[in-house]
Each structure stands twice: as structure tokens, then as C-alpha cells.
Design a protein around this motif. Structure first.
Motif, PDB file in Angstrom:
ATOM      1  N   ASP A 246      45.429  32.637  41.780  1.00  0.00           N
ATOM      2  CA  ASP A 246      44.900  32.207  40.486  1.00  0.00           C
ATOM      3  C   ASP A 246      44.099  30.913  40.634  1.00  0.00           C
ATOM      4  O   ASP A 246      44.453  30.037  41.425  1.00  0.00           O
TER       5      ASP A 246
ATOM      6  N   THR B 237      42.246  34.622  36.815  1.00  0.00           N
ATOM      7  CA  THR B 237      43.093  35.398  37.717  1.00  0.00           C
ATOM      8  C   THR B 237      42.263  36.025  38.826  1.00  0.00           C
ATOM      9  O   THR B 237      41.030  36.070  38.760  1.00  0.00           O
TER      10      THR B 237
ATOM     11  N   ASP C 133      49.108  36.820  31.126  1.00  0.00           N
ATOM     12  CA  ASP C 133      48.200  37.660  31.911  1.00  0.00           C
ATOM     13  C   ASP C 133      47.991  38.956  31.143  1.00  0.00           C
ATOM     14  O   ASP C 133      48.860  39.833  31.108  1.00  0.00           O
TER      15      ASP C 133
END
Length: 511
Positions: free
Chosen positions: A364, A404, A321
Motif C-alpha cells: 500500500d 492500494t 478497502d
């Protein structure tokens, strides 16, 4: 006077009848009229959704069940003319450019894993559609798969010389009137009396399907979208044609981004069908990776990023991420000073690889295309155990494999702005308007959409509305869309085109 038989939904539209039955009703001697519209020269503008693209490619049967073809058939009942389609050569799809394959044939279901279809395109045959074999004559369906709003304005978008560099579109190359023309120029030249326009989804969707990875795709800024869209509308307006335009569904409403769960890692999956093997794999992963990482991250205040795997529950994927603070230095230091010989030896690698790693959560979105990559092998530096190279399991998935919440919010914010531009264009220019976004939300609801006893939803495969690529509709899904266009046209222009029956078109083919 022609006697027509149409479904009760169409009858309700025409006569404002409130009751509804699951059988065909005669409208007696209803004359279908165009109202204030002129359907003699209908041309559709758009992208793959207009072309009839489905199952990951463009093939003949899909083109025949595109929503513009359905509209044209209803328009013929009210004076509509011929509707020419730039048909591809077969029902396999895929493209060749000077004999070299540049896109795959259509998807098919080869098997099921935990109820989710395993897809492939290999058995659909090799492509036979040669891009450089240019078709002649003007075409009414001008849907160009892959096109963004700006592309419809671009001269040379149909130049075969631009295909390798991706400055031209191979689908438009096949039916452009010349290598130097633009899509909108060919549209204007044909002097349409009526048009449909559904464009803009690729300005956001391609970015979403690439996991919001800026190295692969870009998200069109809202101000640029407005500039391009209004330029397009102004050229359409100058033709004097009446028409209908549609907005864009939010990316979170399509099965390509809502089907794969964030936590697909089970003992069964990790053991490739053998639970005992999967449980042993989990024990190994916990011992050599998850437990040490969890302990290190907890010690430096980031224990929520990674937890040990469960042998009895479904586990999340491991991802990188890029929005997270990079803890590479802290992880390297902690591993190097752990007193564990294995961790000490791997300390630099652990810091470099897991500094922004975390497990996925329920916010997500995992693209369908990521499914086949779970557990695929990542090449590792010399001396690093091969067991740490399973993508999404022991090696963090790169940005392109996951969308995301932050990225999805950014994209949907842009789409909301796009849709405001589209609605204003419809209102300011007196065009009919289709709220396609609202329809996709309805498809995503628990009840879905009912038609003569058949329920349709946005659920992948079993919902009936979406094809195997999870982005484009089936024939039945395109019929649902066609009806939204018909309703908007009838309301705006006082016509009474009958609706089509989604149940009469094709859905997903099962093995």
C-alpha cells in the motif's frame, strides 16, 4: 569565436569522451550551434512541471528555475530568442479569485517527527496573486499547473467566469490571450520555431494522489488519452516547428507516494512523544477493538485482515478497502452473539464500520497528505466511544487516503499505455524524445544520480531532487530534467547545447 566552459558531462556529450572528473573543464573554442533546429522562437507546453511549480504552489523563484527557462538560456548560445514567462507576483505563491483565497501559499518545514518533516503553509503569508489581473502579451512558457492533455485543447480554459465551476484554469486565466481561447490556440498563434511538450502526468497522477477515489478525480482512459494527445500533436505539427516531447513517470516513483511507511503507528507516535502513554493507548485499543475484531474475523475466515497492535514494533494503519468482500452482516451477527455486553451494544456499528476494514501492508502507498490526518477525529454516532474515532488508528481511513496495490497497478497500466502513445507520436512525427520515466526510475535506484560529486535521489527532502510537495522537483531536480531534454535535442537535431549544472540551482530550504 566564443570560449565556453562547461562541465565534464557536457564535454563527454559533445566529444564522446569517456573519462569524467569532478571539476570544470574548458572545451577550448567550442562554438555552440543549433544544428538542424531553429531556437529563435522556443515555446514550452505542459502542466505544473513545465511552469516550474514546486513546494505546493507556483512562485517566482520556482518559475525562474523551470526547465524551459534553463533550456532557453542554453538555446540563446545558439541563436535562441527572448523567453517570456507569465511570472506571478511574489515568492509566496497561492491564488486569490476576486479576493477569495483559492489555493495555499508554498510549503515550509516547521518541524520533524521521527525524521519525517512536518509541513505547513500558514507562515508563508496570505496569497496576493489575483487571478483576475490578466497579463498581456504572448508568453513562451505555457506550462499550466493542473492541466490534463484534453485541457490544452479546450476553448475557454482561460475564461475567468469558469474558475468557480472549475471549467477553467486560474493559472491560464492569468495569461490567456482571450477568455475564449485555448492553450494550443495561443501556442499556434505565436508561430514557434521550436517547442517542448511534457503533458499527461495529471491524467493519472491527480487520481493517484486522491487515493484512486472516483468521487474526487478520474483516471483518463487510455483510448481517450491517445485521441487527445494525437489531436494536440497534429496541431503542433501543423506549425512546422521542430521539438521534443517527454513521457510520464510511474506514480510509484515519486516521494509523495513513497515516503510515509505503511506502518507508522508506534508507541511513540500514539503517545504523542510519550512511550508510556502510547503503550497504554495500545492496550486500550487492543482490549476494546483490535482483539475482539481479530477474533471475530478469524472465526469467519478473514483473520488476515486485522491483527492486535504491538507495543514494541511499528503497526500498520487501519483502512477501508473497497475491493474486499463486505463482511458487515457477519461481523454484526458475531458481535451480537458474543456474550460480551460491550460488543453486543456496538454490534451494528462494528459491522457497518469494519465490514471492509483491514490493516495496510507493504504494497500500500500512503500519500504525504495523509500523514497529517493520522489520528484526526472522525465524527461518530451518538453512544459510540470517542476513542473509536481516530482516523487510521481506530476508524478506517477512507479510500482517498491510501493507494492500494490494485489501484496503483491500474494507474501504472494506464501510464504505460499513455507512454506508448507518446513514444509513437515522437517517432511518427520526427520529434526528439525524453524518457522521463526511465530517469525517475534511475533517481529511485540505490545509487541515484551523480553530478560533480553530488548525489541526487528521489528520497523525500534529503534526496535533493524533489521539493516539499513530493511531486514537483527542486531547482536542482528541474536541472536534471533540463539536461535530459538537452541531450535528446542534441541527439536528434545535431545541436551541441551545453548541459546545465544541477549543483548551481536551489534545493530544499531547511529550518
Amino acid at each position: 569565436m566564443k570560449k565556453l566552459y562547461i562541465s565534464t558531462v557536457a564535454a563527454a556529450l559533445l566529444f564522446t569522451v569517456s573519462c569524467q572528473n569532478d571539476f570544470e573543464n574548458s572545451t577550448e573554442d567550442v562554438v555552440v550551434t543549433s544544428g538542424e533546429a531553429n531556437f529563435s522562437k522556443y515555446i514550452s507546453l505542459g502542466n505544473s512541471l513545465t511552469a516550474g511549480y514546486r513546494d505546493g504552489t507556483l512562485y517566482q523563484d520556482g518559475q525562474k528555475e523551470s526547465y524551459p527557462v534553463m533550456l532557453s538560456q542554453q538555446m540563446k548560445l545558439a541563436g535562441g530568442g527572448e523567453f517570456k514567462v507569465p511570472f506571478v507576483d511574489d515568492n509566496n505563491g497561492g491564488l486569490l479569485f476576486s479576493g477569495v483565497k483559492i489555493s495555499n501559499t508554498k510549503l515550509y518545514i516547521k518541524s520533524f517527527t521521527n525524521g519525517v518533516p512536518d509541513l505547513d503553509s500558514a507562515n508563508s503569508g496570505q496569497p496576493k496573486i489575483e487571478v483576475t489581473k490578466v497579463l498581456s502579451g504572448g508568453f513562451n512558457n505555457m506550462g499550466v499547473p493542473g492541466a490534463k492533455v484534453s485541457h490544452l485543447l479546450a476553448p475557454g480554459y482561460g475564461n475567468p467566469m469558469g474558475v468557480p465551476a472549475k471549467t477553467a484554469n486560474p493559472y491560464f486565466v492569468r495569461f490567456a490571450s482571450s477568455p475564449t481561447t485555448s492553450v494550443i490556440a495561443d501556442f499556434v498563434t505565436q508561430k514557434p520555431t521550436f517547442f517542448s511538450l511534457w503533458i499527461g502526468s495529471n491524467d493519472a497522477l491527480l487520481y493517484a494522489l486522491a487515493g484512486a477515489d472516483d468521487n474526487i478525480e478520474s483516471l483518463t482512459p487510455a483510448d481517450q488519452f491517445a485521441t487527445y494527445y494525437n489531436l494536440l500533436i497534429s496541431q503542433i505539427k501543423n506549425t512546422g516547428a521542430k521539438g521534443v516531447i517527454a513521457n510520464i513517470p510511474n506514480v510509484t516513483s515519486i516521494p509523495s507516494l513513497t515516503t510515509i511507511p505503511y506502518n507508522p503507528l508506534t508507541s511513540l507516535l500514539l503517545g504523542q512523544g510519550n512511550v508510556a502513554v502510547g503503550e497504554a493507548t495500545i492496550d486500550n485499543l487492543n482490549t476494546n477493538l483490535y482483539v475482539p475484531l481479530s477474533q471475530i474475523l478469524t472465526a469467519i475466515g478473514a483473520g488476515d485482515r486485522i491483527k492486535p497492535l504491538s507495543k514494541t514494533a511499528s503497526n500498520p494503519l487501519l483502512i477501508k478497502d473497497e475491493s474486499l468482500p463486505n463482511l458487515s452482516q457477519q461481523i454484526t451477527y458475531a458481535a451480537a452473539n458474543s456474550g460480551n455486553a460491550t460488543l453486543v451494544a456496538l454490534s451494528a456499528y462494528l459491522g457497518a464500520t469494519y465490514g471492509q476494514a483491514r490493516q495496510t501492508n507493504s504494497t500500500d502507498l500512503i500519500p504525504l497528505t495523509t500523514k497529517g490526518k493520522i489520528g484526526s477525529t472522525q465524527t461518530l454516532p451518538t453512544g459510540i466511544p470517542a476513542t473509536l474515532g481516530a482516523r487510521g488508528i481506530s476508524f478506517p481511513f477512507a479510500d482517498k487516503y491510501v493507494l492500494t496495490l490494485k489501484e496503483a497497478t491500474l494507474i501504472n497500466t494506464a501510464i504505460n499505455s499513455y507512454n506508448a502513445t507518446i513514444k509513437k507520436a515522437a517517432d511518427d512525427n520526427g520529434f526528439a524524445f525524453v524518457d522521463a520515466n526511465a530517469k525517475m526510475i534511475e533517481l529511485n535506484s540505490a545509487s541515484g544520480i551523480q553530478w560533480d560529486g553530488v548525489r541526487y535521489s528521489a528520497k523525500f527532502v534529503t534526496g535533493g531532487a524533489f521539493s516539499l510537495d513530493g511531486v514537483h522537483p527542486t531547482g536542482r531536480g528541474y536541472a536534471i530534467i533540463a539536461n535530459e531534454f538537452i541531450k535528446a535535442i542534441n541527439m536528434k537535431y545535431k545541436s551541441n547545447l551545453p548541459l546545465v549544472s544541477p549543483n548551481s540551482y536551489s534545493g530544499v530550504t531547511f529550518p
